[in-house]
Structure formats: C-alpha cells, structure tokens
Motif scaffolding. Structure first.
Motif, mmCIF file in Angstrom:
data_model
loop_
_atom_site.group_PDB
_atom_site.id
_atom_site.type_symbol
_atom_site.label_atom_id
_atom_site.label_comp_id
_atom_site.label_asym_id
_atom_site.label_seq_id
_atom_site.Cartn_x
_atom_site.Cartn_y
_atom_site.Cartn_z
ATOM 1 N N ALA A 217 8.006 11.049 24.187
ATOM 2 C CA ALA A 217 7.981 11.831 22.952
ATOM 3 C C ALA A 217 6.539 11.920 22.465
ATOM 4 O O ALA A 217 6.221 11.618 21.321
ATOM 5 C CB ALA A 217 8.879 11.195 21.889
ATOM 6 N N GLY A 218 5.644 12.367 23.354
ATOM 7 C CA GLY A 218 4.224 12.345 23.050
ATOM 8 C C GLY A 218 3.714 13.551 22.283
ATOM 9 O O GLY A 218 2.539 13.607 21.947
ATOM 10 N N ASP A 219 4.572 14.535 21.992
ATOM 11 C CA ASP A 219 4.172 15.682 21.179
ATOM 12 C C ASP A 219 5.358 16.085 20.310
ATOM 13 O O ASP A 219 6.472 15.602 20.471
ATOM 14 C CB ASP A 219 3.704 16.846 22.057
ATOM 15 C CG ASP A 219 4.763 17.277 23.071
ATOM 16 O OD1 ASP A 219 5.852 17.726 22.648
ATOM 17 O OD2 ASP A 219 4.511 17.133 24.283
ATOM 18 N N ARG A 220 5.113 16.989 19.368
ATOM 19 C CA ARG A 220 6.131 17.330 18.382
ATOM 20 C C ARG A 220 7.383 17.911 19.037
ATOM 21 O O ARG A 220 8.511 17.563 18.675
ATOM 22 C CB ARG A 220 5.563 18.323 17.354
ATOM 23 C CG ARG A 220 6.583 18.804 16.324
ATOM 24 C CD ARG A 220 7.162 17.669 15.488
ATOM 25 N NE ARG A 220 8.277 18.089 14.677
ATOM 26 C CZ ARG A 220 8.162 18.586 13.433
ATOM 27 N NH1 ARG A 220 6.958 18.731 12.902
ATOM 28 N NH2 ARG A 220 9.211 18.925 12.743
ATOM 29 N N GLY A 221 7.202 18.794 20.034
ATOM 30 C CA GLY A 221 8.358 19.403 20.674
ATOM 31 C C GLY A 221 9.245 18.387 21.363
ATOM 32 O O GLY A 221 10.474 18.400 21.190
ATOM 33 N N SER A 222 8.644 17.489 22.141
ATOM 34 C CA SER A 222 9.438 16.480 22.838
ATOM 35 C C SER A 222 10.020 15.471 21.859
ATOM 36 O O SER A 222 11.132 14.969 22.068
ATOM 37 C CB SER A 222 8.588 15.766 23.890
ATOM 38 O OG SER A 222 7.440 15.177 23.312
ATOM 39 N N ALA A 223 9.304 15.196 20.758
ATOM 40 C CA ALA A 223 9.830 14.278 19.741
ATOM 41 C C ALA A 223 11.088 14.856 19.096
ATOM 42 O O ALA A 223 12.079 14.140 18.867
ATOM 43 C CB ALA A 223 8.769 13.997 18.687
ATOM 44 N N ASP A 224 11.064 16.148 18.788
ATOM 45 C CA ASP A 224 12.259 16.794 18.215
ATOM 46 C C ASP A 224 13.441 16.676 19.172
ATOM 47 O O ASP A 224 14.571 16.390 18.761
ATOM 48 C CB ASP A 224 11.970 18.276 17.937
ATOM 49 C CG ASP A 224 11.099 18.484 16.707
ATOM 50 O OD1 ASP A 224 11.068 17.578 15.849
ATOM 51 O OD2 ASP A 224 10.451 19.530 16.622
ATOM 52 N N GLY A 225 13.183 16.902 20.472
ATOM 53 C CA GLY A 225 14.255 16.816 21.454
ATOM 54 C C GLY A 225 14.828 15.418 21.578
ATOM 55 O O GLY A 225 16.055 15.229 21.673
ATOM 56 N N VAL A 226 13.948 14.418 21.565
ATOM 57 C CA VAL A 226 14.395 13.026 21.656
ATOM 58 C C VAL A 226 15.246 12.649 20.449
ATOM 59 O O VAL A 226 16.322 12.039 20.587
ATOM 60 C CB VAL A 226 13.179 12.087 21.772
ATOM 61 C CG1 VAL A 226 13.562 10.651 21.439
ATOM 62 C CG2 VAL A 226 12.594 12.162 23.175
ATOM 63 N N LEU A 227 14.802 13.033 19.257
ATOM 64 C CA LEU A 227 15.563 12.675 18.054
ATOM 65 C C LEU A 227 16.906 13.400 18.018
ATOM 66 O O LEU A 227 17.908 12.826 17.562
ATOM 67 C CB LEU A 227 14.744 13.004 16.804
ATOM 68 C CG LEU A 227 13.490 12.152 16.600
ATOM 69 C CD1 LEU A 227 12.779 12.545 15.313
ATOM 70 C CD2 LEU A 227 13.841 10.668 16.561
ATOM 71 N N HIS A 228 16.947 14.636 18.505
ATOM 72 C CA HIS A 228 18.229 15.354 18.557
ATOM 73 C C HIS A 228 19.213 14.622 19.465
ATOM 74 O O HIS A 228 20.399 14.484 19.129
ATOM 75 C CB HIS A 228 18.005 16.779 19.057
ATOM 76 C CG HIS A 228 19.275 17.566 19.223
ATOM 77 N ND1 HIS A 228 19.992 18.071 18.151
ATOM 78 C CD2 HIS A 228 19.972 17.916 20.355
ATOM 79 C CE1 HIS A 228 21.066 18.695 18.606
ATOM 80 N NE2 HIS A 228 21.072 18.614 19.937
ATOM 81 N N ARG A 229 18.726 14.152 20.603
ATOM 82 C CA ARG A 229 19.612 13.426 21.523
ATOM 83 C C ARG A 229 20.105 12.127 20.899
ATOM 84 O O ARG A 229 21.291 11.777 21.030
ATOM 85 C CB ARG A 229 18.885 13.123 22.831
ATOM 86 C CG ARG A 229 19.772 12.397 23.843
ATOM 87 C CD ARG A 229 19.113 12.252 25.183
ATOM 88 N NE ARG A 229 18.079 11.243 25.246
ATOM 89 C CZ ARG A 229 18.324 9.926 25.290
ATOM 90 N NH1 ARG A 229 19.562 9.462 25.242
ATOM 91 N NH2 ARG A 229 17.335 9.077 25.374
ATOM 92 N N LEU A 230 19.223 11.409 20.213
ATOM 93 C CA LEU A 230 19.623 10.140 19.602
ATOM 94 C C LEU A 230 20.642 10.363 18.484
ATOM 95 O O LEU A 230 21.590 9.584 18.331
ATOM 96 C CB LEU A 230 18.399 9.411 19.051
ATOM 97 C CG LEU A 230 17.405 8.885 20.105
ATOM 98 C CD1 LEU A 230 16.173 8.309 19.418
ATOM 99 C CD2 LEU A 230 18.064 7.825 20.988
#
Length: 358
Positions: A217-230
C-alpha cells in the motif's frame, strides 16, 4: 596486519603489480589479476583507504545508499551518517537506489566505483553476494536490514519486538480484530514485524488469519484498494498496524473519516500533528545511522579485524492519541459514525485526519 607486500609475496608479483590490480589497471594480465585477487582473499587483505587518500591528496569518501531520501526514516539516517563523517573529516556521497531489488546491484556497483573509502547501505534485495568482491577492499556496513549471502556488519531495529509492541498496545485498548498492512512480504523488516504482530495475537488467544493482512500500500491508489478489501472481510478490523512509515503516509489520507485505531511503524514529520496524533513504534533512525557510520570509521582504523557483528537496537512505543479504548471512543466521540460494514462495532476510534492549521 597484512600488507601489500605480503600479498605480493603470496601472488609472486611485485607490490606495484598488486597496487595496479587493486586500482583496476587494464594492462594487468588476466591470470596475474586472478592470482593477486586470490592472494588478497586468502590473506584477508583490506587496503587502508585513509592511507590512499593521503597519497592522492583527496579526502576519504563515505558512501550512503538508501532506497529513497524522500522517506523520512532514510533522510534522518543519512543525516546522522553525515554528522559522524564530518567529525572524521570524511566527505559523504549519498545515493537513492530505489525500491526495486532487481536494480539494487547495478546501483551499488555504480556508487562503489567512485573511489569510496566505506559504504553504509540500507538494502532492498534478498542477495548481497555480489558485494563479496568489494568487502575485502573497504568497510561495508548494512543498516535497517541485515545482509544475505555476505558477512558484513549490520545495525537493525528489533522489528519482531516492534510488531508485537504495536499489536499488544491495540489489544490492551480492547481491540480484537486488528489488521496488518506492510511493504513486500519478501522484505525481512516486514516479515519480522508481521511475525511479532501474529505472536501478540496468538498470546492473546486471537485469530491471526491472512484475511486481515495486506501488503503493498505504498501509494494512495493501492492504499484505497487495501482498505476496501479489509473493510469487506468477514470480521472487519477496528484497528490497524502499519508496517512502515512509507505505508503509513499512504494510508493516512485513505483513512480520513475512518474510525479505526492506528499504530504506525516508524515516526515521521507531522505524525504528531495529525488529529488524533499518531501513535508509532520509533526505530531511532538517527541512532542506526550514527552507529553504522562509526563502525565504518572504526574499520578504517583497524582494517585487519575480520569479525563482523549484527547489532539489534531496541524500539519504543511513542503513545499519542490514535489508539482508543471503546470506553474512550464512546465518551469522547459520541457522534462518531461506525465504520461501514462493522455493524456499529463498539471499538470505534476517532477519525484520523490532518490537524487544521491555526
């Protein structure tokens, strides 16, 4: 202490030829170069960089290689190295080598060919055997992550203890579903911090399944995706441990409006200015950089000392306000809305956002 003359005698060449081999003179025959290199390895010969600087009139140069100087952790570490080098009258050459392990070897080779007297490196790759040809020539000290495939000095933080410390802190505040988000699982730091996180959950009798573990989750886009999955997990988390400062800084804007409690691994500028201020596990990057640079200076003063050491520094929890017990959250923030998908979990924490400027 092994001298150039000792190497020359072992290789059956002159001392001048040994010097030409070390300085990569292209006119040395390949078989002679191989014989001299073998004699250097057998005798453990390390040319004294400080002596060479006196002969050439150039000051000794200490190289510093980190993944990214924009990362606050590595910026503080590099600054500490510079301070030690200045006291030793050494120049400093700093290089950002990036996060791609496949490119690390070439980046380090380019840096090492610039007549360095020593090197402090924070690696990302999983194999450092390519540095074996340089280790007999100059001190190489690893920092943040230990070497693999190479015997070298190293200074690291206690990553496993830090992961445990962060998770135990959240458990003590009443959280039972705690996520872990880190860098690549191939990174030794991430693997050790995750191991500490899981050990704390196991000690508390809590599950430690992969559903609440995420990476990259090293950038905003991937962070959003990780939090959505969690948030979509069967039992969504009410708290989160971030495995490194780079990940934390990507997660903070993505967590705006969230009610999760958060502990970050690694302090960074403005972490105390968030609302609520962010609790972190402090790795002391200045201490790591200072000790690594001091080891280089010590190795230059005693180049025949072959024993290499891995020193693990303790970490500490800087408790701020981003971790709340259920009672605190319901009393201090009675209007906090529950996290989507949590079914109104009582483990709500205050929203994480930037502190407004006065």
């Amino acid at each position: 202490m092994t001298t150039m003359r000792d190497v020359a005698a072992r290789a059956r060449v002159s001392a001048k030829t040994v010097s030409r081999v070390f300085n990569d003179d292209p006119h040395v025959l390949p078989e002679t170069r191989a014989r001299v290199a073998e004699a250097m390895r057998e005798l453990g010969y390390v040319p004294t960089s400080l002596s060479r600087s006196f002969r050439t009139g150039r000051p000794p140069v200490l190289g510093v290689a980190v993944p990214d100087l924009a990362d606050p952790f590595f910026a503080v570490l590099a600054k500490a190295v510079e301070e030690v080098a200045a006291r030793a009258d050494m120049a400093v050459l700093v290089s950002s080598i990036g996060y791609d392990p496949a490119l690390e070897a070439a980046a380090l080779e380019s840096l090492l060919r610039r007549s360095l007297s020593g090197l402090v490196v924070a690696p990302t790759s999983q194999d450092h055997g390519h540095l074996g040809v340089w280790a007999p020539r100059l001190p190489v000290v690893f920092v943040d992550r230990p070497p693999r495939g190479l015997a070298a000095d190293a200074f690291t933080g206690d990553d496993c203890a830090g992961g445990r410390l962060a998770t135990e802190h959240l458990i003590a505040h009443g959280h039972r579903h705690i996520a872990f988000v880190g860098d690549s699982p191939a990174m030794s730091t991430t693997a050790e911090r995750l191991a500490g996180h899981r050990a704390a959950l196991a000690d508390a009798g809590l599950g430690s399944g992969d559903e609440l573990v995420a990476f990259c989750a090293g950038d905003r886009g991937s962070a959003d995706g990780v939090l959505h999955r969690l948030r979509s997990a069967g039992a969504p988390p009410t708290a989160l441990v971030s495995g490194d400062a780079r990940t934390t800084m990507s997660l903070v804007p993505a967590l705006a409006g969230s009610t999760w409690a958060v502990v970050g691994f690694g302090d960074f500028p403005m972490a105390h200015m968030l609302s609520p201020a962010l609790t972190v596990v402090d790795q002391d990057p200045a201490g790591l950089g200072r000790l690594a640079a001091e080891r280089v200076v010590a190795r230059l003063a005693a180049p025949d000392r072959r024993f290499r050491r891995h020193t693990v520094l303790p970490v500490r929890l800087l408790e701020r306000r981003s971790c709340w017990s259920p009672a605190d959250a319901s009393t201090l923030f009675p209007s906090s809305s529950p996290e989507p998908g949590t079914g109104g979990s009582p483990h709500a924490a205050p929203s994480l956002a930037e502190e407004p400027h006065p």
